[in-house]
Design a protein around this motif. Structure first.
Motif, short mmCIF file in Angstrom:
data_model
loop_
_atom_site.label_atom_id
_atom_site.label_comp_id
_atom_site.label_asym_id
_atom_site.label_seq_id
_atom_site.Cartn_x
_atom_site.Cartn_y
_atom_site.Cartn_z
N ALA A 31 0.84 -1.21 0.00
CA ALA A 31 0.00 0.00 0.00
C ALA A 31 0.87 1.25 0.00
N VAL A 32 1.89 1.25 0.82
CA VAL A 32 2.79 2.40 0.86
C VAL A 32 3.56 2.49 -0.46
N GLY A 33 4.02 1.37 -0.96
CA GLY A 33 4.70 1.37 -2.26
C GLY A 33 3.82 1.93 -3.36
N GLY A 34 2.54 1.57 -3.33
CA GLY A 34 1.60 2.10 -4.32
C GLY A 34 1.37 3.59 -4.16
N ALA A 35 1.35 4.06 -2.92
CA ALA A 35 1.17 5.49 -2.67
C ALA A 35 2.40 6.27 -3.14
N LEU A 36 3.56 5.66 -3.05
CA LEU A 36 4.78 6.31 -3.51
C LEU A 36 4.90 6.29 -5.03
N ASN A 37 4.23 5.36 -5.68
CA ASN A 37 4.28 5.24 -7.13
C ASN A 37 2.89 4.91 -7.66
N PRO A 38 1.94 5.87 -7.57
CA PRO A 38 0.56 5.57 -7.92
C PRO A 38 0.33 5.16 -9.37
N SER A 39 1.17 5.60 -10.28
CA SER A 39 0.98 5.22 -11.69
C SER A 39 1.19 3.73 -11.90
N ALA A 40 1.91 3.07 -10.99
CA ALA A 40 2.11 1.63 -11.10
C ALA A 40 0.81 0.87 -10.87
N LEU A 41 -0.21 1.56 -10.34
CA LEU A 41 -1.49 0.92 -10.04
C LEU A 41 -2.58 1.29 -11.04
N ASP A 42 -2.22 1.90 -12.16
CA ASP A 42 -3.21 2.33 -13.14
C ASP A 42 -4.11 1.20 -13.62
N ALA A 43 -3.60 -0.02 -13.69
CA ALA A 43 -4.37 -1.16 -14.18
C ALA A 43 -5.32 -1.73 -13.13
#
Length: 124
Positions: A31-43
């Motif tokens: 979750a923190v990793g995703g918050a630091l790199n939100p574009s990685a979660l576009d899919a």
């Protein structure tokens, strides 16, 4: 806090009378990793929406880089989630009555070490 979390917190504090609530973050937190790199979660838009709970931690750690940023963001997220809990009415009542402690930890998965988090620090 969402409906499922709300009901679990309310039941634990108001019905079961728990005396301590521990918010435990961990190394490698997705979750923190995703918050630091939100574009990685576009899919995965539902995951992207859920990760928004960690955005204050990402902002608070923006002055750091690499592993130091991730570690700091994990601790900030623990603190932020404890702050979120203090907004719950039954938690407020239990804290005011002196019957509840909110505790923050970060668990280091590779070593097994548990580090307390200063939960009094505001996370922007």
């Amino acid at each position: 806090v969402d409906g499922g979390v709300d009901s679990a917190v309310e039941y634990a504090v108001a019905v079961l009378g728990v005396k301590q609530v521990i918010v435990c973050g961990h190394t490698g937190c997705g979750a923190v990793g995703g918050a630091l790199n939100p574009s990685a979660l576009d899919a995965v838009p539902a995951v992207q929406e859920w990760v928004r709970h960690a955005e204050p931690a990402a902002s608070a750690s923006a002055h750091l880089k690499g592993d130091a940023r991730v570690a700091y963001a994990v601790a900030c997220n623990v603190s932020a989630q404890i702050q979120n809990l203090t907004g719950h009415p039954c938690v407020q009542r239990a804290l005011a009555a002196g019957g509840l402690s909110l505790i923050g930890w970060v668990y280091d998965i590779p070593t097994g070490a548990v580090t307390p988090v200063d939960t009094l620090q505001e996370v922007a």
